[in-house]
Write a protein that holds these residues in place. Structure first.
Motif, PDB file in Angstrom:
ATOM      1  N   LEU A  72       0.734   8.100   3.167  1.00 48.70           N
ATOM      2  CA  LEU A  72       2.094   7.567   3.296  1.00 48.70           C
ATOM      3  C   LEU A  72       2.698   7.814   4.669  1.00 48.70           C
ATOM      4  CD1 LEU A  72       3.812   8.862   0.059  1.00 48.70           C
ATOM      5  CD2 LEU A  72       3.526   6.698   0.940  1.00 48.70           C
ATOM      6  N   GLN A  73       2.508   8.615   5.471  1.00 49.30           N
ATOM      7  CA  GLN A  73       2.793   8.858   7.019  1.00 49.30           C
ATOM      8  C   GLN A  73       2.383   7.717   7.943  1.00 49.30           C
ATOM      9  OE1 GLN A  73       2.034  13.020   7.629  1.00 49.30           O
ATOM     10  NE2 GLN A  73       4.196  13.525   7.617  1.00 49.30           N
ATOM     11  N   ARG A  74       1.095   7.585   7.578  1.00 50.48           N
ATOM     12  CA  ARG A  74       0.529   6.661   8.365  1.00 50.48           C
ATOM     13  C   ARG A  74       1.007   4.869   8.083  1.00 50.48           C
ATOM     14  NH1 ARG A  74      -4.375   9.512   7.030  1.00 50.48           N
ATOM     15  NH2 ARG A  74      -4.840   7.873   5.319  1.00 50.48           N
ATOM     16  N   LEU A  75       1.109   4.945   6.815  1.00 43.43           N
ATOM     17  CA  LEU A  75       1.626   3.556   6.481  1.00 43.43           C
ATOM     18  C   LEU A  75       2.990   3.461   6.912  1.00 43.43           C
ATOM     19  CD1 LEU A  75       0.282   3.352   2.907  1.00 43.43           C
ATOM     20  CD2 LEU A  75      -0.574   1.926   4.787  1.00 43.43           C
ATOM     21  N   SER A  76       3.719   4.687   7.013  1.00 44.68           N
ATOM     22  CA  SER A  76       5.079   4.427   7.411  1.00 44.68           C
ATOM     23  C   SER A  76       5.380   4.126   8.848  1.00 44.68           C
ATOM     24  CB  SER A  76       5.897   5.656   7.056  1.00 44.68           C
ATOM     25  OG  SER A  76       6.080   5.992   5.927  1.00 44.68           O
ATOM     26  N   VAL A  77       4.520   4.538   9.685  1.00 51.63           N
ATOM     27  CA  VAL A  77       4.220   4.169  10.983  1.00 51.63           C
ATOM     28  C   VAL A  77       3.693   2.887  11.427  1.00 51.63           C
ATOM     29  CG1 VAL A  77       3.008   4.931  13.246  1.00 51.63           C
ATOM     30  CG2 VAL A  77       3.938   6.770  11.890  1.00 51.63           C
ATOM     31  N   ARG A  78       2.835   2.452  10.522  1.00 60.28           N
ATOM     32  CA  ARG A  78       2.065   1.097  10.726  1.00 60.28           C
ATOM     33  C   ARG A  78       3.462  -0.082  10.356  1.00 60.28           C
ATOM     34  NH1 ARG A  78      -2.642  -0.262   7.053  1.00 60.28           N
ATOM     35  NH2 ARG A  78      -3.510   1.507   7.999  1.00 60.28           N
ATOM     36  N   ILE A  79       4.235   0.489   9.227  1.00 64.40           N
ATOM     37  CA  ILE A  79       5.274  -0.522   9.019  1.00 64.40           C
ATOM     38  C   ILE A  79       6.360  -0.403  10.176  1.00 64.40           C
ATOM     39  CG2 ILE A  79       7.113  -0.929   7.457  1.00 64.40           C
ATOM     40  CD1 ILE A  79       5.108   0.067   5.326  1.00 64.40           C
ATOM     41  N   THR A  80       6.733   0.652  10.405  1.00 63.84           N
ATOM     42  CA  THR A  80       8.090   0.656  11.438  1.00 63.84           C
ATOM     43  C   THR A  80       7.664   0.371  12.933  1.00 63.84           C
ATOM     44  OG1 THR A  80       7.618   3.045  11.726  1.00 63.84           O
ATOM     45  CG2 THR A  80       9.301   2.328  10.128  1.00 63.84           C
ATOM     46  N   ASP A 112       0.803  -1.155   0.075  1.00 67.16           N
ATOM     47  CA  ASP A 112       0.079   0.022   0.131  1.00 67.16           C
ATOM     48  C   ASP A 112       0.905   1.061  -0.104  1.00 67.16           C
ATOM     49  OD1 ASP A 112      -2.072  -1.682   0.088  1.00 67.16           O
ATOM     50  OD2 ASP A 112      -2.580  -1.333   2.151  1.00 67.16           O
ATOM     51  N   TRP A 113       1.981   1.325   0.560  1.00 66.42           N
ATOM     52  CA  TRP A 113       2.897   2.321   0.841  1.00 66.42           C
ATOM     53  C   TRP A 113       3.355   2.707  -0.802  1.00 66.42           C
ATOM     54  CZ3 TRP A 113       7.724   4.332  -0.521  1.00 66.42           C
ATOM     55  CH2 TRP A 113       8.139   5.171   0.251  1.00 66.42           C
ATOM     56  N   TYR A 114       3.669   1.656  -1.450  1.00 65.80           N
ATOM     57  CA  TYR A 114       4.280   1.722  -2.618  1.00 65.80           C
ATOM     58  C   TYR A 114       3.288   2.231  -3.866  1.00 65.80           C
ATOM     59  CZ  TYR A 114       8.629  -0.856  -2.033  1.00 65.80           C
ATOM     60  OH  TYR A 114      10.022  -0.930  -1.587  1.00 65.80           O
ATOM     61  N   ALA A 115       1.948   1.726  -3.418  1.00 63.04           N
ATOM     62  CA  ALA A 115       0.954   2.383  -4.217  1.00 63.04           C
ATOM     63  C   ALA A 115       0.638   3.704  -4.096  1.00 63.04           C
ATOM     64  CB  ALA A 115      -0.292   1.392  -3.983  1.00 63.04           C
ATOM     65  N   THR A 174      -1.915  16.473  -0.047  1.00 59.65           N
ATOM     66  CA  THR A 174      -2.089  16.099   1.315  1.00 59.65           C
ATOM     67  C   THR A 174      -2.507  15.029   1.870  1.00 59.65           C
ATOM     68  OG1 THR A 174      -2.137  18.730   1.482  1.00 59.65           O
ATOM     69  CG2 THR A 174      -2.972  17.467   3.330  1.00 59.65           C
ATOM     70  N   VAL A 175      -3.462  14.491   1.053  1.00 54.74           N
ATOM     71  CA  VAL A 175      -4.180  13.252   1.672  1.00 54.74           C
ATOM     72  C   VAL A 175      -3.134  12.348   1.248  1.00 54.74           C
ATOM     73  CG1 VAL A 175      -6.163  11.605   0.908  1.00 54.74           C
ATOM     74  CG2 VAL A 175      -6.520  14.031   0.884  1.00 54.74           C
TER      75      VAL A 175
END
Length: 78
Positions: free
Chosen positions: A40-48, A16-19, A34-35
């Motif tokens: 991307l920020q939410r997905l980055s946090v979820r991944i890390t 999903d991050w790549y998409a 902005t959306v």
């Protein structure tokens, strides 16, 4: 490289991050900038912060690279 078995939700989050990144890069109108950045920020946090990293076998940095490679190869194969 050590073999890793990533949880489905972690692998999906990386996909999903790549998409989202591709969508942001291709958004010429900037109406969704902005959306998409927030996504991307939410997905980055979820991944890390995924619990998998607490028990990842071997080197965590190597596992993170393997996750990215696994998700990327699935994206390219589609």
């Amino acid at each position: 490289m050590a073999p890793y078995t990533f949880p489905d939700d972690l692998l999906q989050a990386q996909r999903d991050w790549y998409a989202a990144y591709r969508e942001l890069a291709g958004d010429q109108s900037s109406s969704q900038t902005t959306v998409l950045r927030r996504r991307l920020q939410r997905l980055s946090v979820r991944i890390t912060t995924h619990p998998y990293w607490a028990s990842a076998p071997g080197s965590v940095p190597a596992a993170r690279v393997a996750l990215k490679e696994a998700a990327w190869s699935e994206e390219v194969d589609c």
